[in-house]
Design a protein around this motif. Sequence first.
Motif, PDB file in Angstrom:
ATOM      1  N   ASP A 188       0.848  -1.182   0.000  1.00 33.22           N
ATOM      2  CA  ASP A 188       0.000   0.000   0.000  1.00 33.22           C
ATOM      3  C   ASP A 188       0.890   1.241   0.000  1.00 33.22           C
ATOM      4  N   PRO A 189       0.683   2.170  -0.937  1.00 31.44           N
ATOM      5  CA  PRO A 189       1.543   3.363  -1.006  1.00 31.44           C
ATOM      6  C   PRO A 189       1.496   4.209   0.266  1.00 31.44           C
ATOM      7  N   GLY A 190       0.314   4.336   0.876  1.00 32.62           N
ATOM      8  CA  GLY A 190       0.227   5.096   2.119  1.00 32.62           C
ATOM      9  C   GLY A 190       0.989   4.440   3.253  1.00 32.62           C
ATOM     10  N   ALA A 191       0.955   3.119   3.294  1.00 30.30           N
ATOM     11  CA  ALA A 191       1.742   2.403   4.297  1.00 30.30           C
ATOM     12  C   ALA A 191       3.232   2.644   4.071  1.00 30.30           C
ATOM     13  N   VAL A 192       3.651   2.651   2.798  1.00 29.06           N
ATOM     14  CA  VAL A 192       5.063   2.871   2.490  1.00 29.06           C
ATOM     15  C   VAL A 192       5.477   4.294   2.850  1.00 29.06           C
ATOM     16  N   SER A 193       4.640   5.293   2.534  1.00 28.62           N
ATOM     17  CA  SER A 193       5.017   6.662   2.885  1.00 28.62           C
ATOM     18  C   SER A 193       5.081   6.839   4.404  1.00 28.62           C
ATOM     19  N   SER A 194       4.186   6.179   5.138  1.00 29.32           N
ATOM     20  CA  SER A 194       4.251   6.232   6.600  1.00 29.32           C
ATOM     21  C   SER A 194       5.539   5.592   7.107  1.00 29.32           C
ATOM     22  N   MET A 195       5.906   4.451   6.531  1.00 32.80           N
ATOM     23  CA  MET A 195       7.144   3.778   6.915  1.00 32.80           C
ATOM     24  C   MET A 195       8.348   4.662   6.632  1.00 32.80           C
ATOM     25  N   LEU A 196       8.382   5.297   5.462  1.00 35.27           N
ATOM     26  CA  LEU A 196       9.510   6.155   5.105  1.00 35.27           C
ATOM     27  C   LEU A 196       9.597   7.375   6.019  1.00 35.27           C
ATOM     28  N   MET A 197       8.450   7.932   6.368  1.00 40.47           N
ATOM     29  CA  MET A 197       8.441   9.080   7.272  1.00 40.47           C
ATOM     30  C   MET A 197       9.001   8.698   8.637  1.00 40.47           C
ATOM     31  N   PHE A 198       8.582   7.535   9.145  1.00 43.91           N
ATOM     32  CA  PHE A 198       9.109   7.118  10.444  1.00 43.91           C
ATOM     33  C   PHE A 198      10.585   6.768  10.342  1.00 43.91           C
ATOM     34  N   ARG A 199      10.976   6.129   9.241  1.00 43.87           N
ATOM     35  CA  ARG A 199      12.393   5.791   9.067  1.00 43.87           C
ATOM     36  C   ARG A 199      13.252   7.052   9.101  1.00 43.87           C
ATOM     37  N   ALA A 200      12.797   8.102   8.431  1.00 45.13           N
ATOM     38  CA  ALA A 200      13.563   9.355   8.417  1.00 45.13           C
ATOM     39  C   ALA A 200      13.672   9.939   9.818  1.00 45.13           C
ATOM     40  N   ALA A 201      12.561   9.907  10.569  1.00 45.12           N
ATOM     41  CA  ALA A 201      12.590  10.422  11.938  1.00 45.12           C
ATOM     42  C   ALA A 201      13.523   9.585  12.811  1.00 45.12           C
ATOM     43  N   TYR A 202      13.428   8.267  12.660  1.00 43.20           N
ATOM     44  CA  TYR A 202      14.274   7.367  13.451  1.00 43.20           C
ATOM     45  C   TYR A 202      15.753   7.595  13.149  1.00 43.20           C
ATOM     46  N   GLN A 203      16.097   7.682  11.881  1.00 48.17           N
ATOM     47  CA  GLN A 203      17.486   7.877  11.506  1.00 48.17           C
ATOM     48  C   GLN A 203      18.021   9.211  12.020  1.00 48.17           C
ATOM     49  N   PHE A 204      17.186  10.249  11.955  1.00 47.67           N
ATOM     50  CA  PHE A 204      17.630  11.558  12.458  1.00 47.67           C
ATOM     51  C   PHE A 204      17.822  11.524  13.970  1.00 47.67           C
ATOM     52  N   LEU A 205      16.847  10.990  14.692  1.00 45.75           N
ATOM     53  CA  LEU A 205      16.918  10.978  16.152  1.00 45.75           C
ATOM     54  C   LEU A 205      17.986  10.037  16.674  1.00 45.75           C
ATOM     55  N   ASN A 206      18.349   9.046  15.888  1.00 47.06           N
ATOM     56  CA  ASN A 206      19.328   8.053  16.301  1.00 47.06           C
ATOM     57  C   ASN A 206      20.762   8.488  16.005  1.00 47.06           C
ATOM     58  N   ARG A 207      20.925   9.647  15.349  1.00 46.59           N
ATOM     59  CA  ARG A 207      22.261  10.122  15.016  1.00 46.59           C
ATOM     60  C   ARG A 207      23.021  10.512  16.266  1.00 46.59           C
TER      61      ARG A 207
END
Length: 207
Positions: A188-207
Motif C-alpha cells: 500500500d503506497p500510504g503504508a510505504v510513505s508512513s514507513m519512510l516518514m518514520f524511518r527518516a525520523a528514526y534515523q535523524f533521532l538516532n544520530r
Amino acid sequence: MSKLTETIEAVAQMILHEKDYLSDLDAKIGDGDHGINMARGFGAVLDVLDELDHPENPKLVLHTVGETILENVGGAAGPLYGTAFLRASDACSEDEKLTIASVDRLLSAAIAGIKKRGHAERGDKTMLDVLIPIHECFTAPYAEGSTLYECLADANQAANEGVEYTKTIAARKGRASYLGERSIGCEDPGAVSSMLMFRAAYQFLNR
C-alpha cells in the motif's frame, strides 16, 4: 531551530527523495500520484518551517504542518496525514518533551484522527497497517523496561513489517479497493510513505 522541526525537515527530505518510488507504487493499484502529492505537501512544509516565529513550540509546529499538508497534499493522503498532525497537535503541550509517554499519546491521537477521517481500521491495507504497529512499540507492556531509542528501533522494524503485511491482504479502502483480490502482492503506497516518514525520523533521532 528545535529538534522537532529538524526531525520534520528530515521527514520532508525523505518524501521528496522517494517521490518517484511512491508514485510508481501507487500506479500499480491507484492513481499513480501519491509521491507527487506528498512531495508537493512536504515541499510546502519545508517552506513554512523556515518562516515559523516559534519553532521551539511543538504544539504550534505540529499544527502548522497539519494545516500545510491539508492545503497542499491532494488525494486521500492530504486529509489523512493533515488530520494526523492536527490531532497530534491537540494532544501536545507547548513545552512537550520527547519521551516514550509523549510519543504514545501523540501517536494515539493521530491514529484516532485517521481512523475517524478515513473510516478505516487495521487490516484494510492502509497507512494504519504501519502506524498502529509503530504506536504499539511505545505502549505498555511493549515499552516497559525499554529506553526511548530502543522503542524507536523496535518501531522502525515494526514499520517495515507493516509494509510487508500490506502485500498479503486485499485493499478495502480507496481506489485500490476496486481491484479487490488483485491488489494482493502490492504494498500500500500510504503504508510505504508512513514507513519512510518514520524511518527518516528514526534515523535523524538516532544520530
